[in-house]
Design an enzyme around this catalytic site. Structure first.
Site, PDB file in Angstrom:
ATOM      1  CB  THR A 123      -0.909   0.012   1.251  1.00 55.03           C
ATOM      2  OG1 THR A 123      -1.414   1.341   1.452  1.00 55.03           O
ATOM      3  CG2 THR A 123      -0.173  -0.383   2.518  1.00 55.03           C
ATOM      4  CD  GLU A 125      -1.906   5.113   5.161  1.00 54.80           C
ATOM      5  OE1 GLU A 125      -1.411   5.071   6.296  1.00 54.80           O
ATOM      6  OE2 GLU A 125      -2.399   6.133   4.677  1.00 54.80           O
ATOM      7  CE1 TYR A 147      -3.838  -1.685   6.046  1.00 56.71           C
ATOM      8  CE2 TYR A 147      -2.878   0.371   5.255  1.00 56.71           C
ATOM      9  CZ  TYR A 147      -3.498  -0.839   4.999  1.00 56.71           C
ATOM     10  OH  TYR A 147      -3.769  -1.196   3.702  1.00 56.71           O
ATOM     11  CE  LYS A 151      -2.074  -4.314   4.031  1.00 49.51           C
ATOM     12  NZ  LYS A 151      -2.388  -5.359   3.055  1.00 49.51           N
TER      13      LYS A 151
HETATM   14  P1  NAP Z   1     -11.480  -4.617   2.574  1.00 46.02           P
HETATM   15  O1  NAP Z   1     -12.656  -4.308   1.730  1.00 46.02           O
HETATM   16  O2  NAP Z   1     -11.409  -4.068   3.961  1.00 46.02           O
HETATM   17  O3  NAP Z   1     -11.348  -6.223   2.658  1.00 46.02           O
HETATM   18  C1  NAP Z   1     -10.512  -6.835   3.576  1.00 46.02           C
HETATM   19  C2  NAP Z   1     -10.722  -8.322   3.511  1.00 46.02           C
HETATM   20  O4  NAP Z   1      -9.827  -8.960   4.442  1.00 46.02           O
HETATM   21  C3  NAP Z   1     -12.140  -8.798   3.902  1.00 46.02           C
HETATM   22  O5  NAP Z   1     -12.511  -9.839   3.039  1.00 46.02           O
HETATM   23  C4  NAP Z   1     -11.946  -9.323   5.307  1.00 46.02           C
HETATM   24  O6  NAP Z   1     -12.867 -10.316   5.663  1.00 46.02           O
HETATM   25  C5  NAP Z   1     -10.551  -9.929   5.172  1.00 46.02           C
HETATM   26  N1  NAP Z   1      -9.910 -10.188   6.468  1.00 46.02           N
HETATM   27  C6  NAP Z   1      -9.700  -9.306   7.474  1.00 46.02           C
HETATM   28  N2  NAP Z   1      -9.079  -9.913   8.492  1.00 46.02           N
HETATM   29  C7  NAP Z   1      -8.888 -11.209   8.130  1.00 46.02           C
HETATM   30  C8  NAP Z   1      -8.305 -12.346   8.777  1.00 46.02           C
HETATM   31  N3  NAP Z   1      -7.807 -12.269  10.007  1.00 46.02           N
HETATM   32  N4  NAP Z   1      -8.281 -13.516   8.096  1.00 46.02           N
HETATM   33  C9  NAP Z   1      -8.828 -13.608   6.848  1.00 46.02           C
HETATM   34  N5  NAP Z   1      -9.405 -12.580   6.208  1.00 46.02           N
HETATM   35  C10 NAP Z   1      -9.428 -11.387   6.840  1.00 46.02           C
HETATM   36  O7  NAP Z   1     -10.137  -4.172   1.839  1.00 46.02           O
HETATM   37  P2  NAP Z   1      -9.879  -3.783   0.300  1.00 46.02           P
HETATM   38  O8  NAP Z   1     -10.105  -2.327   0.144  1.00 46.02           O
HETATM   39  O9  NAP Z   1     -10.579  -4.752  -0.560  1.00 46.02           O
HETATM   40  O10 NAP Z   1      -8.301  -3.996   0.202  1.00 46.02           O
HETATM   41  C11 NAP Z   1      -7.754  -5.262  -0.162  1.00 46.02           C
HETATM   42  C12 NAP Z   1      -6.304  -5.319   0.293  1.00 46.02           C
HETATM   43  O11 NAP Z   1      -5.572  -4.276  -0.350  1.00 46.02           O
HETATM   44  C13 NAP Z   1      -6.091  -5.113   1.775  1.00 46.02           C
HETATM   45  O12 NAP Z   1      -4.991  -5.897   2.140  1.00 46.02           O
HETATM   46  C14 NAP Z   1      -5.741  -3.633   1.903  1.00 46.02           C
HETATM   47  O13 NAP Z   1      -4.967  -3.409   3.062  1.00 46.02           O
HETATM   48  C15 NAP Z   1      -4.955  -3.444   0.629  1.00 46.02           C
HETATM   49  N6  NAP Z   1      -4.961  -2.091   0.042  1.00 46.02           N
HETATM   50  C16 NAP Z   1      -6.149  -1.460  -0.186  1.00 46.02           C
HETATM   51  C17 NAP Z   1      -6.147  -0.215  -0.804  1.00 46.02           C
HETATM   52  C18 NAP Z   1      -7.447   0.510  -1.084  1.00 46.02           C
HETATM   53  O14 NAP Z   1      -7.379   1.726  -1.340  1.00 46.02           O
HETATM   54  N7  NAP Z   1      -8.578  -0.162  -1.117  1.00 46.02           N
HETATM   55  C19 NAP Z   1      -4.926   0.376  -1.183  1.00 46.02           C
HETATM   56  C20 NAP Z   1      -3.740  -0.316  -0.949  1.00 46.02           C
HETATM   57  C21 NAP Z   1      -3.771  -1.566  -0.350  1.00 46.02           C
HETATM   58  P3  NAP Z   1     -14.241 -10.008   6.486  1.00 46.02           P
HETATM   59  O15 NAP Z   1     -15.269  -9.727   5.433  1.00 46.02           O
HETATM   60  O16 NAP Z   1     -14.463 -11.281   7.228  1.00 46.02           O
HETATM   61  O17 NAP Z   1     -13.983  -8.829   7.364  1.00 46.02           O
HETATM   62  O1  G4F Z   2     -10.511   6.852   3.322  1.00 45.06           O
HETATM   63  P1  G4F Z   2      -9.453   6.770   4.352  1.00 45.06           P
HETATM   64  O2  G4F Z   2      -9.833   6.173   5.651  1.00 45.06           O
HETATM   65  O3  G4F Z   2      -8.250   6.003   3.654  1.00 45.06           O
HETATM   66  P2  G4F Z   2      -6.678   5.914   3.952  1.00 45.06           P
HETATM   67  O4  G4F Z   2      -6.380   6.206   5.372  1.00 45.06           O
HETATM   68  O5  G4F Z   2      -5.992   6.721   2.919  1.00 45.06           O
HETATM   69  O6  G4F Z   2      -6.419   4.352   3.728  1.00 45.06           O
HETATM   70  C1  G4F Z   2      -6.909   3.669   2.578  1.00 45.06           C
HETATM   71  O7  G4F Z   2      -5.968   3.765   1.543  1.00 45.06           O
HETATM   72  C2  G4F Z   2      -4.715   3.101   1.810  1.00 45.06           C
HETATM   73  C3  G4F Z   2      -3.823   3.332   0.588  1.00 45.06           C
HETATM   74  O8  G4F Z   2      -3.128   4.533   0.738  1.00 45.06           O
HETATM   75  C4  G4F Z   2      -4.981   1.634   2.045  1.00 45.06           C
HETATM   76  F1  G4F Z   2      -3.821   0.975   2.255  1.00 45.06           F
HETATM   77  C5  G4F Z   2      -5.888   1.466   3.248  1.00 45.06           C
HETATM   78  O9  G4F Z   2      -6.190   0.087   3.429  1.00 45.06           O
HETATM   79  C6  G4F Z   2      -7.191   2.218   2.975  1.00 45.06           C
HETATM   80  O10 G4F Z   2      -7.843   1.575   1.916  1.00 45.06           O
HETATM   81  O11 G4F Z   2      -8.867   8.232   4.638  1.00 45.06           O
HETATM   82  C7  G4F Z   2      -8.393   9.062   3.608  1.00 45.06           C
HETATM   83  C8  G4F Z   2      -8.067  10.435   4.167  1.00 45.06           C
HETATM   84  C9  G4F Z   2      -7.215  10.421   5.434  1.00 45.06           C
HETATM   85  O12 G4F Z   2      -6.235  11.405   5.340  1.00 45.06           O
HETATM   86  C10 G4F Z   2      -8.182  10.782   6.548  1.00 45.06           C
HETATM   87  O13 G4F Z   2      -7.594  11.449   7.655  1.00 45.06           O
HETATM   88  O14 G4F Z   2      -9.293  11.071   4.539  1.00 45.06           O
HETATM   89  C11 G4F Z   2      -9.117  11.703   5.789  1.00 45.06           C
HETATM   90  N1  G4F Z   2     -10.424  11.860   6.429  1.00 45.06           N
HETATM   91  C12 G4F Z   2     -11.000  13.055   6.733  1.00 45.06           C
HETATM   92  N2  G4F Z   2     -12.172  12.852   7.351  1.00 45.06           N
HETATM   93  C13 G4F Z   2     -11.235  10.874   6.839  1.00 45.06           C
HETATM   94  C14 G4F Z   2     -12.341  11.501   7.418  1.00 45.06           C
HETATM   95  N3  G4F Z   2     -11.128   9.540   6.746  1.00 45.06           N
HETATM   96  C15 G4F Z   2     -12.154   8.788   7.234  1.00 45.06           C
HETATM   97  N4  G4F Z   2     -12.080   7.452   7.111  1.00 45.06           N
HETATM   98  N5  G4F Z   2     -13.260   9.362   7.828  1.00 45.06           N
HETATM   99  C16 G4F Z   2     -13.399  10.719   7.942  1.00 45.06           C
HETATM  100  O15 G4F Z   2     -14.386  11.213   8.471  1.00 45.06           O
END
Ligand code: NAP
Ligand code: G4F
Length: 338
Positions: A123, A125, A147, A151
């Site tokens: 990520t 992050e 987190y 990661k």
């Molecule tokens: P998400 O919607 O939160 O999905 C997370 C998944 O992980 C869910 O299926 C959850 O299952 C499963 N999980 C959590 N804890 C677990 C455990 N202990 N054992 C087995 N499964 C578990 O996340 P996403 O947005 O699809 O992201 C997918 C991956 O990419 C994650 O690793 C995230 O950190 C990474 N990532 C995401 C972004 C982004 O912007 N979306 C960016 C960079 C990296 P449950 O349904 O049971 O909770």
């Molecule tokens: O949507 P966020 O919670 O995503 P964040 O922290 O960027 O993380 C996501 O992206 C990562 C990749 O860079 C992934 F690895 C991670 O698993 C996840 O998918 O917050 C985005 C931004 C932050 O700066 C936060 O402080 O939005 C700001 N924010 C402002 N108000 C808020 C809020 N975030 C959340 N969740 N809720 C608020 O009310």
């Protein structure tokens, strides 16, 4: 028929990736956690098409079992405690799942089928307090949350298994990607869901934290394609996947409200900042400091150059289209429910 195992299949990315692999003719296995009531989350519509295997990233035996059952050629590790905010409340669970869990899975592959190709969901992050703009594969890391730290371990252990055991293990350093299936606590979905409710008279205000934070936001469907492309390469490697554009949370709010015909006028500063509906003078956005984070990632902007050049990855959905799709979807969901 190629076989793939997806951890995190019930999440946003897992469900899109499963659809993509099924379209390509794969047999798809998905790791799911046992819950008190049967719940396949975003993969509900895939029941009958995917073979679900119970397991948990913290239970290495269950991962060995999942590898034995699936005999997967490709393993996509998408499972994680993925919400940054929660990682301060549950730092140890986050480390167990997002860091040690990766080693558990790599070991299961090494023991059962070392020839399997592995994808790790790294990520942006990990860049945290960014050391370079834009961020690339070579930019030094500086994570800012439990987190991000967990990661980073997952990222390095993947590289280490590639170098130690010659495993085909790649990491995608993906920047924020969103969709109609995004969890409700993430800022984009929180905004689009609130905008839909406010426009339908079901909610008064949207409360946010740091609106100055900048993110590089794309659509999840485009990003799962990059994951698949990485595992089709002859050599395993690490790739940044991003749009090359950055926008503030405030811009996202403005554009989301514009989708329902509301123009926002900002007044005040910092904790006293409010967003007013220009049409009727009502306050529809305000700051709640409870949403501030102990340490913030202020700016993310990735360079997709390597992914575009080496993988031939092309992004389809623009920032404006992403917001349009998410607001439209939330309006439809809420109208259906009420
Ligand atoms: P998400 O919607 O939160 O999905 C997370 C998944 O992980 C869910 O299926 C959850 O299952 C499963 N999980 C959590 N804890 C677990 C455990 N202990 N054992 C087995 N499964 C578990 O996340 P996403 O947005 O699809 O992201 C997918 C991956 O990419 C994650 O690793 C995230 O950190 C990474 N990532 C995401 C972004 C982004 O912007 N979306 C960016 C960079 C990296 P449950 O349904 O049971 O909770
Ligand atoms: O949507 P966020 O919670 O995503 P964040 O922290 O960027 O993380 C996501 O992206 C990562 C990749 O860079 C992934 F690895 C991670 O698993 C996840 O998918 O917050 C985005 C931004 C932050 O700066 C936060 O402080 O939005 C700001 N924010 C402002 N108000 C808020 C809020 N975030 C959340 N969740 N809720 C608020 O009310």
């Amino acid at each position: 028929m190629k076989k793939a195992l997806i951890t995190g299949i019930t999440g946003q990315d897992g469900s899109y990736l499963a659809e993509l692999l099924l379209e390509k003719g794969y047999q798809v296995f998905g790791l799911v956690r046992r819950k008190s009531s049967a719940d396949y989350g975003n993969a509900e519509h895939l029941v009958g098409k995917v073979k679900f295997i119970y397991g948990d990233m913290t239970d290495s035996i269950s991962l060995i079992n999942a590898m034995k059952i699936s005999q997967a050629d490709e393993v996509y590790n998408l499972a994680a405690q993925s919400f940054v905010g929660t990682s301060w409340e549950q730092p140890l669970a986050t480390a167990d799942i997002d860091a040690i869990g990766v080693t558990n899975l790599l070991e299961a592959i090494r023991i059962i089928k070392p020839s399997a190709r592995f994808y790790q969901a790294s990520t942006s992050e990990m860049f945290g307090l960014v050391q370079e703009i834009p961020q690339r594969e070579t930019t030094p890391f500086y994570p800012r949350s439990p987190y991000g730290v967990a990661k980073l371990y997952g990222h390095w252990i993947t590289k280490n298994y590639r170098e130690s055991y010659d495993m085909h293990a790649s990491s995608g350093i993906l920047f924020n990607h969103e969709s109609e299936r995004r969890g409700i606590e993430f800022v984009t979905r929180k905004i689009t869901n609130s905008v839909a409710k406010i426009s339908l008279g079901l909610q008064e205000k949207l409360e946010l934290g740091n609106m100055d934070a900048k993110r590089d936001w794309g659509h999840a469907k485009d990003y799962v394609n990059a994951m698949w492309l990485m595992l089709q390469q002859e050599k395993a490697d690490d790739y940044v996947v991003a749009t090359g554009e950055t926008h503030t949370v405030r811009e996202f709010v403005e554009l989301a409200f514009a989708e329902v015909g509301i123009e926002i006028e900002w007044q005040g500063k910092e904790e006293n900042e409010i967003g007013i509906n220009k049409l009727n003078g009502k306050t529809v956005v305000c700051i709640n400091p409870d949403f501030y984070r102990p340490a913030e990632v202020e700016l993310l902007l990735g360079s997709p150059e390597k992914a575009e050049k080496h993988l031939g990855w092309v992004r389809q959905v623009s920032f404006n289209e992403l917001i349009k799709l998410m607001v439209k979807n939330d309006l439809e969901l809420i109208r259906k429910r009420s």
